[in-house]
Design a protein around this motif. Structure first.
Motif, short mmCIF file in Angstrom:
data_model
loop_
_atom_site.label_atom_id
_atom_site.label_comp_id
_atom_site.label_asym_id
_atom_site.label_seq_id
_atom_site.Cartn_x
_atom_site.Cartn_y
_atom_site.Cartn_z
N ASP A 107 0.83 -1.08 -0.12
CA ASP A 107 0.00 -0.03 -0.09
C ASP A 107 0.96 1.31 0.07
OD1 ASP A 107 -2.27 1.40 0.16
OD2 ASP A 107 -2.69 1.26 2.03
N ASP A 108 0.57 2.32 0.63
CA ASP A 108 1.32 3.48 0.63
C ASP A 108 2.51 3.51 1.49
OD1 ASP A 108 -0.56 3.64 2.44
OD2 ASP A 108 -0.88 5.78 2.41
N HIS A 109 2.44 3.02 2.71
CA HIS A 109 3.47 3.03 3.70
C HIS A 109 4.76 2.42 3.48
CE1 HIS A 109 1.33 5.93 6.30
NE2 HIS A 109 0.30 5.20 6.20
N GLU A 110 4.61 1.46 2.56
CA GLU A 110 5.91 0.69 2.21
C GLU A 110 6.87 1.74 1.31
OE1 GLU A 110 2.94 -0.77 1.90
OE2 GLU A 110 2.92 -2.72 2.78
N VAL A 111 6.23 2.72 1.26
CA VAL A 111 7.04 3.96 0.38
C VAL A 111 6.97 5.18 1.50
CG1 VAL A 111 7.84 5.24 -1.51
CG2 VAL A 111 6.54 2.81 -1.56
N ALA A 112 5.82 5.72 1.38
CA ALA A 112 5.49 7.08 2.30
C ALA A 112 3.77 7.27 2.11
CB ALA A 112 6.20 8.12 1.60
N ASN A 113 3.44 7.95 3.00
CA ASN A 113 1.89 7.97 3.53
C ASN A 113 1.35 8.88 1.88
OD1 ASN A 113 -0.63 8.00 4.69
ND2 ASN A 113 -0.24 10.25 4.79
N ASP A 114 0.18 8.22 1.65
CA ASP A 114 -0.38 8.70 0.36
C ASP A 114 0.31 8.75 -0.90
OD1 ASP A 114 -2.89 8.64 1.95
OD2 ASP A 114 -3.15 10.94 1.90
N THR A 115 1.06 7.70 -1.05
CA THR A 115 1.54 7.40 -2.06
C THR A 115 1.06 7.62 -3.60
OG1 THR A 115 3.53 6.25 -1.34
CG2 THR A 115 3.22 5.75 -3.45
N TRP A 116 1.51 8.36 -4.40
CA TRP A 116 0.77 8.11 -5.87
C TRP A 116 2.00 8.00 -6.60
CZ3 TRP A 116 1.38 12.39 -9.30
CH2 TRP A 116 1.92 13.70 -8.72
N ASP A 134 4.13 10.16 -8.74
CA ASP A 134 5.19 10.88 -8.68
C ASP A 134 5.37 11.69 -7.43
OD1 ASP A 134 5.63 10.74 -11.34
OD2 ASP A 134 4.17 11.78 -12.12
N GLY A 135 4.82 11.02 -6.22
CA GLY A 135 5.14 11.60 -5.01
C GLY A 135 4.13 10.96 -3.93
N ALA A 136 4.29 11.86 -2.87
CA ALA A 136 3.53 11.27 -1.57
C ALA A 136 3.12 12.43 -0.89
CB ALA A 136 4.25 9.97 -0.83
N GLU A 137 2.02 12.35 0.10
CA GLU A 137 1.92 13.18 1.24
C GLU A 137 2.75 13.67 1.80
OE1 GLU A 137 1.07 14.66 5.26
OE2 GLU A 137 1.22 12.55 4.56
N ASN A 138 3.63 12.23 2.50
CA ASN A 138 4.78 12.38 3.56
C ASN A 138 6.14 12.32 2.48
OD1 ASN A 138 6.09 12.48 5.83
ND2 ASN A 138 5.84 10.17 6.10
N HIS A 139 6.19 13.13 1.62
CA HIS A 139 7.47 13.33 0.73
C HIS A 139 7.64 14.71 0.36
CE1 HIS A 139 10.96 12.24 -1.42
NE2 HIS A 139 10.75 13.08 -2.27
N GLN A 140 8.61 15.33 1.04
CA GLN A 140 8.79 16.85 0.56
C GLN A 140 10.18 17.03 0.22
OE1 GLN A 140 7.39 16.01 3.98
NE2 GLN A 140 5.51 16.50 3.00
N PRO A 141 10.54 17.11 -1.29
CA PRO A 141 11.82 17.04 -1.81
C PRO A 141 12.64 18.40 -1.35
CG PRO A 141 10.12 16.80 -3.52
CD PRO A 141 9.38 16.98 -2.08
N ASP A 142 11.93 19.55 -0.91
CA ASP A 142 12.56 20.65 -0.61
C ASP A 142 12.91 20.60 0.86
OD1 ASP A 142 9.72 20.75 -0.27
OD2 ASP A 142 9.74 22.91 -0.68
N ARG A 143 12.31 19.72 1.41
CA ARG A 143 12.48 19.73 2.97
C ARG A 143 13.31 18.31 3.44
NH1 ARG A 143 7.46 20.22 6.22
NH2 ARG A 143 6.37 20.43 3.97
N GLY A 144 14.26 18.15 2.59
CA GLY A 144 15.40 16.91 2.96
C GLY A 144 15.07 15.52 2.46
N ASP A 145 13.65 15.40 1.93
CA ASP A 145 13.51 14.06 1.48
C ASP A 145 14.03 13.68 0.00
OD1 ASP A 145 12.00 13.94 3.76
OD2 ASP A 145 10.20 13.89 2.73
N GLY A 146 14.55 14.74 -0.59
CA GLY A 146 15.21 14.42 -2.09
C GLY A 146 14.39 14.17 -3.00
N GLY A 147 14.74 13.48 -4.10
CA GLY A 147 13.92 13.34 -5.24
C GLY A 147 13.04 12.01 -5.06
#
Ligand code: FE
Ligand code: CA
Length: 521
Positions: free
Chosen positions: A230-239, A241-254
């Motif tokens: 589901d999503d949490h194997e990667v990050a919350n609310d995965t889609w 090209d991204g996820a709710e719990n993924h902020q490239p500009d706040r240290g999470d990278g690409g």
């Protein structure tokens, strides 16, 4: 080492005994923390003639240990069937994955590994039937958050002697640092590493921590598993090209690097068959249970999902034909699989997937959820159209993700063209399994009771709801009917072997309509 081996004796046999003809392996000491095989053994993705065998060898970082593996038709290995040798190393985090083939259908097998002078625990697995299957019984699980408490529900699944396989619908791991979603301190289950996981080494360490759990190890050792993320194997609310719990500009990278790391660790640590030719994160696939049921596994998250709409999105987004949780390639594949299942005469079509499918929002109201099929209405409608165009009366949607228990008749318009008394207007049914440990989020007992009553009152197609318990579902499938039994554990805050039968729902073949029963299958 010798002592460790001699302690392990088994009562398991392949002889038919009791329901389902399966005998559990005798319990055995969980491998010590210093054991080569401290992450246990697992099997998965059973076919009629093959099954994936998995383990992990703990070895020095620069080692390339040789590993032998054996399959036998008995738990003492007097009747060997297959034997092989392989090598592992840091490149795949010392995991082993064997696609053991040339096996007989509907047969229980035993397997074990040997490396660095030590022998692994013995695992048990089972191949799929080829034809004339009269019964299939699966445990359905999701949302096993390590720091929220003990995997008591996994222990109950491990203890069952009546399962053909375990179906895990995702959130097998969670990506958070400790305390963000569950605090493992009271239970000695603090997230490892204690930070949000982003890099490949983080995901590997997190998988290793989950696989150190004795109840999870035992559930893997006793049964073959069929898994999707589901999503949490990667990050919350995965889609896609991204996820709710993924902020490239706040240290999470690409995003691509993080997703690839998560997918690589998942393929390394889970007993799932990989498509090595494409190296694509494609995990949608079908399992045929001998003409009785086709289990069609979907990926509504990683491979091609369009982004979730913003809260209170308007109809121009929600009704955009182009948006889909599956992506058009997987959607077309699903429709072909449904047509093929019909052509082949399979009685039941089971959709193993992640997110809530049944219509949830009241007519005219704002969308209730941005993260379920609700937020992709035309795509959901296309799936319902395929079911009705193909005249498939026995489709069962299996769902996880929401940490609560639901049974739905799936009607295109439950408020205007559906009769809850007879099920007229229902196209399919949906069974939502609760979490192994993650909290329901329904609030205090009073709040929960209020919300549950409101849901029931407003939704005629809602046949069952429980917003309190953790546990799992047993899905029992026969040519005549499917029965979903909810089993609940009393707590995850302390270890317990207690469980209770919560509720059973039956749907008779040819009439997709859930009816309650108080007797387990
Ligand atoms: Fe979850
Ligand atoms: Ca989820």
């Amino acid at each position: 080492m010798e002592m460790a081996v001699s302690r392990r004796t088994f009562l398991g046999t392949t002889a038919a005994a009791g329901f389902g003809g399966l005998v559990r392996l005798e319990s055995q000491p969980i491998p010590q923390a210093r054991s080569v095989f401290r992450h246990g053994v697992a099997s998965g993705d059973p076919l009629a003639d093959a099954v994936i065998l998995w383990t992990r060898v703990t070895a020095p970082a620069n080692a390339t240990p040789e590993v032998t593996w054996e399959v036998a038709s008995d738990a003492t290995f007097k009747n060997p069937v297959l034997r092989g040798r392989t090598v592992t190393g840091a490149l795949r985090d010392f995991t082993i994955k064997i696609d053991a083939s040339g096996l007989r259908p509907a047969t229980t097998y035993y397997y074990r590994f040997e490396a660095l002078g030590e022998r692994s625990p013995v695992g048990r697995t089972k191949t799929l039937p080829v034809g004339g299957a009269e019964r299939v019984r699966l445990a359905v699980a999701s949302c096993s958050n390590f720091p929220y408490g003990y995997f008591n529900a996994y222990a109950r699944i491990a203890a069952r002697a009546d399962l053909d396989a375990v179906l895990h619908l995702g959130d097998y791991i969670y990506e958070y640092e400790n305390g963000r979603y569950g605090d493992g301190k009271p239970y000695g289950r603090v997230s490892d590493p204690d930070r949000e996981i982003i890099a490949l080494s983080d995901y590997r360490t997190r998988h290793a921590q989950y696989k150190s759990d004795p109840d999870l190890q035992e559930a893997h050792r006793q049964h073959p598993w069929i898994v999707v993320w589901d999503d949490h194997e990667v990050a919350n609310d995965t889609w896609r090209d991204g996820a709710e719990n993924h902020q490239p500009d706040r240290g999470d990278g690409g995003w691509a690097a993080r997703r690839d790391a998560a997918v690589q660790a998942y393929f390394e640590w889970m007993p799932i068959r990989e498509d090595r030719a494409t190296r694509q994160p494609r995990i949608y696939r079908t399992f045929n249970f001998g003409g009785l049921a086709d289990l069609i596994m979907l990926d509504t998250r990683v491979i091609d999902r369009d982004q979730q709409p913003l809260r209170r999105a308007d109809a121009s987004v929600l009704d955009d034909e182009r948006r889909s949780p599956l992506g058009s390639t997987q959607e077309q594949w699903l429709f072909r699989e449904l047509a093929e299942s019909k052509r082949a005469g399979a009685r039941w079509q089971l959709l193993g997937q992640q997110i809530m499918f049944a219509p949830l929002s009241l007519p005219g109201a704002a969308s209730e959820s941005a993260d379920t099929w609700e937020a992709y209405r035309p795509s959901r409608q296309r799936v319902m159209n395929a079911i009705s165009t193909l005249r498939l009366p026995n489709v069962v949607v299996l769902t996880g993700d929401v940490h609560s228990s639901w049974g739905y008749d799936i009607a295109a318009d439950p408020w205007n063209a559906y009769d809850p008394g007879t099920g007229r207007g229902s196209l399919a049914i949906e069974i939502v399994t609760p979490a192994i440990t993650s909290p329901t989020g329904f609030g205090t007992p009073t709040e929960t009771a209020t919300r549950v009553e409101k849901h029931k009152k407003e939704r005629p197609h809602l046949r069952y709801i429980d917003g309190v318990h953790r546990g799992y579902v047993v899905l029992d499938v026969t040519p005549e009917r499917v029965q979903a039994d909810w089993y609940y554990v009393p707590t995850v805050s302390e270890k317990t072997t207690a469980e209770q039968f919560g509720k059973g729902l039956i749907s008779v073949a040819g009439r997709p309509h859930l009816v309650e029963t108080n007797k387990p299958a």
